[in-house]
Scaffold this motif. Structure first.
Motif, PDB file in Angstrom:
ATOM      1  N   PHE A   1       8.271   1.529  -9.052  1.00 19.01           N
ATOM      2  CA  PHE A   1       9.280   0.479  -9.248  1.00 19.01           C
ATOM      3  C   PHE A   1      10.646   0.977  -8.796  1.00 19.01           C
ATOM      4  O   PHE A   1      11.398   0.264  -8.132  1.00 19.01           O
ATOM      5  N   VAL A   2      10.959   2.219  -9.141  1.00 17.18           N
ATOM      6  CA  VAL A   2      12.244   2.798  -8.751  1.00 17.18           C
ATOM      7  C   VAL A   2      12.319   2.934  -7.237  1.00 17.18           C
ATOM      8  O   VAL A   2      13.371   2.700  -6.635  1.00 17.18           O
ATOM      9  N   HIS A   3      11.197   3.295  -6.599  1.00 18.68           N
ATOM     10  CA  HIS A   3      11.188   3.402  -5.145  1.00 18.68           C
ATOM     11  C   HIS A   3      11.470   2.046  -4.500  1.00 18.68           C
ATOM     12  O   HIS A   3      12.103   1.985  -3.450  1.00 18.68           O
TER      13      HIS A   3
ATOM     14  N   THR B 193      -1.684   6.930  -6.430  1.00 13.94           N
ATOM     15  CA  THR B 193      -2.083   6.360  -7.710  1.00 13.94           C
ATOM     16  C   THR B 193      -3.478   5.751  -7.617  1.00 13.94           C
ATOM     17  O   THR B 193      -4.316   5.959  -8.506  1.00 13.94           O
ATOM     18  N   GLU B 194      -3.746   5.021  -6.552  1.00 14.04           N
ATOM     19  CA  GLU B 194      -5.066   4.417  -6.378  1.00 14.04           C
ATOM     20  C   GLU B 194      -6.140   5.488  -6.258  1.00 14.04           C
ATOM     21  O   GLU B 194      -7.213   5.369  -6.850  1.00 14.04           O
TER      22      GLU B 194
ATOM     23  N   GLY C 254      16.798   5.389   5.854  1.00 15.32           N
ATOM     24  CA  GLY C 254      16.658   5.194   4.411  1.00 15.32           C
ATOM     25  C   GLY C 254      15.596   4.162   4.067  1.00 15.32           C
ATOM     26  O   GLY C 254      14.778   4.365   3.168  1.00 15.32           O
ATOM     27  N   VAL C 255      15.594   3.057   4.797  1.00 14.39           N
ATOM     28  CA  VAL C 255      14.577   2.019   4.563  1.00 14.39           C
ATOM     29  C   VAL C 255      13.194   2.555   4.905  1.00 14.39           C
ATOM     30  O   VAL C 255      12.228   2.371   4.151  1.00 14.39           O
ATOM     31  N   LEU C 256      13.086   3.226   6.025  1.00 13.42           N
ATOM     32  CA  LEU C 256      11.795   3.754   6.463  1.00 13.42           C
ATOM     33  C   LEU C 256      11.250   4.792   5.477  1.00 13.42           C
ATOM     34  O   LEU C 256      10.093   4.721   5.057  1.00 13.42           O
TER      35      LEU C 256
ATOM     36  N   GLY D 239       8.053   4.358   2.916  1.00 16.81           N
ATOM     37  CA  GLY D 239       6.961   5.324   2.991  1.00 16.81           C
ATOM     38  C   GLY D 239       6.708   6.001   1.656  1.00 16.81           C
ATOM     39  O   GLY D 239       5.559   6.240   1.275  1.00 16.81           O
ATOM     40  N   ASN D 240       7.769   6.294   0.932  1.00 17.88           N
ATOM     41  CA  ASN D 240       7.633   6.913  -0.382  1.00 17.88           C
ATOM     42  C   ASN D 240       6.954   5.971  -1.371  1.00 17.88           C
ATOM     43  O   ASN D 240       6.066   6.377  -2.126  1.00 17.88           O
ATOM     44  N   ALA D 241       7.342   4.724  -1.364  1.00 17.74           N
ATOM     45  CA  ALA D 241       6.724   3.752  -2.274  1.00 17.74           C
ATOM     46  C   ALA D 241       5.255   3.525  -1.910  1.00 17.74           C
ATOM     47  O   ALA D 241       4.388   3.520  -2.787  1.00 17.74           O
ATOM     48  N   ALA D 242       4.956   3.378  -0.638  1.00 17.40           N
ATOM     49  CA  ALA D 242       3.565   3.175  -0.218  1.00 17.40           C
ATOM     50  C   ALA D 242       2.718   4.397  -0.534  1.00 17.40           C
ATOM     51  O   ALA D 242       1.582   4.275  -1.010  1.00 17.40           O
ATOM     52  N   GLY D 243       3.255   5.574  -0.296  1.00 25.80           N
ATOM     53  CA  GLY D 243       2.528   6.796  -0.616  1.00 25.80           C
ATOM     54  C   GLY D 243       2.259   6.931  -2.101  1.00 25.80           C
ATOM     55  O   GLY D 243       1.196   7.408  -2.516  1.00 25.80           O
TER      56      GLY D 243
END
Length: 108
Positions: free
Chosen positions: A44-46, A87-88, A72-74, A78-82
């Protein structure tokens, strides 16, 4: 009184250093078994980081600012997707495997 707040470079660096130190101290004290659930919650923070980077990119006026905003967006995306991928993968480890279940039924 002007309500607009401007950050100087030193104040922004100071806030960044405080955030980095605080994050390091908090994560360093978390037991290893709790890292993945904590990462899941921090996705959520990401997302907020990505929104902030998008806002910075939209307000960029020079090419250097646009490049930094794009990076920064990229990196935030990437951090959020990773985080979601890890987690999955971790949640898959806690599911019972079908091979064990079908093997036990054949023996019985």
């Amino acid at each position: 009184m002007d309500l607009a707040t401007t950050l100087t470079g030193f104040v922004a660096l100071y806030i960044f250093m405080l955030a980095a130190f605080t994050g390091y101290e908090i994560i360093g004290r978390v037991p290893a078994i709790l890292h993945t659930p904590l990462m899941s919650g921090s996705n959520f923070v990401h997302g907020i980081v990505v929104v902030g980077a998008m806002y910075a990119l939209l307000n960029a006026t020079s090419l250097v600012e646009q490049l930094i905003g794009f990076a920064g967006v990229l990196l935030g995306a990437g951090n959020a997707a990773g985080g979601y991928v890890v987690t999955e993968r971790m949640l898959e480890m806690f599911k019972p495997s079908d091979k064990k279940a079908s093997g036990e039924q054949k023996k019985a």
